[in-house]
Design a protein around this motif. Structure first.
Motif, PDB file in Angstrom:
ATOM      1  N   VAL A 139       0.834  -1.201   0.000  1.00 41.07           N
ATOM      2  CA  VAL A 139       0.000   0.000   0.000  1.00 41.07           C
ATOM      3  C   VAL A 139       0.870   1.254   0.000  1.00 41.07           C
ATOM      4  O   VAL A 139       0.556   2.247  -0.662  1.00 41.07           O
ATOM      5  N   ALA A 174      -2.887   4.076  -1.364  1.00 41.13           N
ATOM      6  CA  ALA A 174      -4.125   3.482  -0.865  1.00 41.13           C
ATOM      7  C   ALA A 174      -5.198   3.403  -1.945  1.00 41.13           C
ATOM      8  O   ALA A 174      -5.942   2.423  -2.027  1.00 41.13           O
ATOM      9  N   ALA A 204      -4.413   0.554  -4.312  1.00 44.63           N
ATOM     10  CA  ALA A 204      -4.547  -0.701  -3.574  1.00 44.63           C
ATOM     11  C   ALA A 204      -6.017  -1.082  -3.408  1.00 44.63           C
ATOM     12  O   ALA A 204      -6.386  -2.259  -3.526  1.00 44.63           O
ATOM     13  N   SER A 251      -7.510  -4.479  -5.010  1.00 41.70           N
ATOM     14  CA  SER A 251      -8.043  -5.476  -4.073  1.00 41.70           C
ATOM     15  C   SER A 251      -9.542  -5.684  -4.261  1.00 41.70           C
ATOM     16  O   SER A 251     -10.046  -6.806  -4.113  1.00 41.70           O
ATOM     17  N   ILE A 281      -5.463  -6.804   1.881  1.00 42.36           N
ATOM     18  CA  ILE A 281      -4.972  -5.571   1.266  1.00 42.36           C
ATOM     19  C   ILE A 281      -6.034  -4.477   1.342  1.00 42.36           C
ATOM     20  O   ILE A 281      -5.739  -3.312   1.640  1.00 42.36           O
ATOM     21  N   TYR A 282      -7.282  -4.839   1.084  1.00 39.61           N
ATOM     22  CA  TYR A 282      -8.378  -3.867   1.162  1.00 39.61           C
ATOM     23  C   TYR A 282      -8.477  -3.308   2.580  1.00 39.61           C
ATOM     24  O   TYR A 282      -8.651  -2.101   2.782  1.00 39.61           O
ATOM     25  N   ALA A 340      -5.489  -0.936   3.303  1.00 38.55           N
ATOM     26  CA  ALA A 340      -5.594   0.314   2.545  1.00 38.55           C
ATOM     27  C   ALA A 340      -6.712   1.205   3.076  1.00 38.55           C
ATOM     28  O   ALA A 340      -6.519   2.412   3.270  1.00 38.55           O
ATOM     29  N   HIS A 396      -5.839   4.587   5.148  1.00 40.00           N
ATOM     30  CA  HIS A 396      -6.273   5.868   4.584  1.00 40.00           C
ATOM     31  C   HIS A 396      -7.147   6.631   5.579  1.00 40.00           C
ATOM     32  O   HIS A 396      -7.013   7.854   5.733  1.00 40.00           O
ATOM     33  N   LEU A 444      -0.146   2.843   8.104  1.00 35.85           N
ATOM     34  CA  LEU A 444      -0.266   1.636   7.294  1.00 35.85           C
ATOM     35  C   LEU A 444       0.465   0.467   7.938  1.00 35.85           C
ATOM     36  O   LEU A 444      -0.049  -0.652   7.994  1.00 35.85           O
TER      37      LEU A 444
END
Length: 400
Positions: free
Chosen positions: A71, A76, A79, A83, A116-117, A120, A124, A344
């Motif tokens: 990320v 973000a 990503a 994702s 990953i989602y 991110a 964020h 992150l």
């Protein structure tokens, strides 16, 4: 496209950011109510099916090891776009396949995409919290809980009439398009450069080995364990232990989710009146001790007065949701401060350690339920939650 003032958290930004979390909950829990259909498609026994379901944890753990770096490197926004595409493709495949091998492989990929989602979106949000000087993560977790509740309600109404393939395909396509629309609308709020560089993947492994804050990680585990155990066992407790009908038994999990929604939408107000320390300890008392007390009373009274036993059980699950609701956003915020604002990396590291601990705990408690009873397994998760009264000291002593 109209840009947002990055120093102000507007209603429009809140709407689009909330939709990202709502749609996340709507999608990643969409298969849970339809596990009987998945099992029928795969034609496997319970042991094999459980193994296939747990495969997502493998992908999750792998991606959480490097999620922060990914990320940080691509940003973000990118990503989230990638994702969301991975999750959509994987879930549609999982709803169609009849091959256990394909299901195994795709479920590992799905777990990675979900991780990953998560990194991110949460990273964020913490970045935006720092910019606007306002706590916004708890309400977004509330939006996720509403999405999770909504996807369960959808399945409840259409499962008897719509195949899993059509249900998941239509739902996931809608979620994917809506998610990317919201991401596009939020473009101006994403950081345009990398402010939290990571020199190499090796640096993360060094942090993992030498710089993990175990007090924080264990506290987070205590705040999260009840969520996963209740998700696995609440409906079965109502049906098999208390003798509820199939429909009424689902209310155990539904009341838990209602408690989560109320708790997450109230925590912003709550933190203005009491400190993080207070609410973490509150979670231990209400979500842990209160939950255990209601379960024990319900089991003791079920043969004497069934309606009261049902009410106490449902109230207990509500308390477990209310007590655990704010733990994730509070601990993520604490992690961001402990790791000197590296949001992150904070999210990735804390979630990685927690994923391993939860995986081990779920396995052990599943065998506890097998050897003893579901009630004992649920009560043990409540006892672990009670430990928040001790771990609460890691939170801030002042109101936010």
């Amino acid at each position: 496209m109209k840009n947002f003032d990055t120093k102000v958290f507007s209603k429009r930004e809140n709407l689009y950011l909330s939709s990202i979390f709502f749609l996340y909950g709507l999608s990643i829990l969409s298969l849970a109510p339809r596990t009987p259909d998945i099992k029928a498609n795969l034609s496997v026994n319970n042991g094999t099916f459980g193994t296939l379901l747990s495969a997502a944890s493998v992908g999750s753990i792998i991606m959480l090891l490097i999620g922060g770096q990914i990320v940080n490197k691509i940003g973000a926004k990118r990503a989230l776009q990638i994702s969301s595409a991975v999750i959509a493709t994987a879930f549609i495949t999982l709803s169609h396949t009849s091959s256990p091998l394909i299901y195994l492989i795709v479920n590992v990929i799905a777990g990675g995409g979900i991780s990953i989602y998560h990194v991110a979106s949460t990273g964020h949000t913490l970045h935006r919290q720092d910019e606007v000087g306002k706590v916004i993560l708890p309400k977004l977790h509330g939006a996720f809980a509403i999405g999770a509740t909504s996807t369960t309600a959808i399945a409840f109404f259409i499962s008897e009439y719509v195949s899993i393939a059509w249900h998941i395909t239509v739902l996931i396509i809608f979620v994917y398009l809506s998610t990317n629309f919201s991401i596009h609308k939020l473009s101006s709020t994403f950081s345009s450069n990398i402010t939290e560089p990571v020199k190499s993947d090796a640096s993360f492994f060094k942090q993992l080995k030498f710089k993990v804050n175990w007090f924080l990680s264990l506290g987070f585990f205590c705040g999260q364990i009840i969520e996963f155990i209740v998700t696995d066992w609440a409906t079965l407790f109502g049906k098999e232990v208390l003798g509820m009908g199939a429909s009424i038994a689902t209310l155990c999990y539904m009341l838990y989710l209602i408690g989560v929604i109320i708790g997450r939408f109230s925590i912003g107000w709550a933190l203005n009146h009491q400190s993080e320390q207070f609410w973490i300890k509150f979670g231990g008392v209400v979500g842990g001790a209160g939950f255990i007390g209601m379960l024990i009373l319900s089991v003791a009274l079920v043969e004497i007065n069934q309606p009261i036993a049902y009410f106490l059980a449902l109230f207990g699950f509500f308390l477990s949701g209310l007590g655990s609701a704010a733990m994730a956003p509070i601990f993520f915020s604490i992690a961001g401060r402990v790791l000197e604002g590296n949001n992150l990396m904070a999210v990735a590291q804390l979630t990685f350690i927690n994923t391993i601990l939860i995986f081990l705990a779920k396995t052990v408690l599943a065998w506890v339920a097998e050897v003893t009873s579901i009630t004992v397994s649920l009560c043990i998760s409540g006892l672990i939650t009670c430990a928040l009264f001790y771990f609460g000291k890691i939170g801030s002593k002042v109101r936010i």
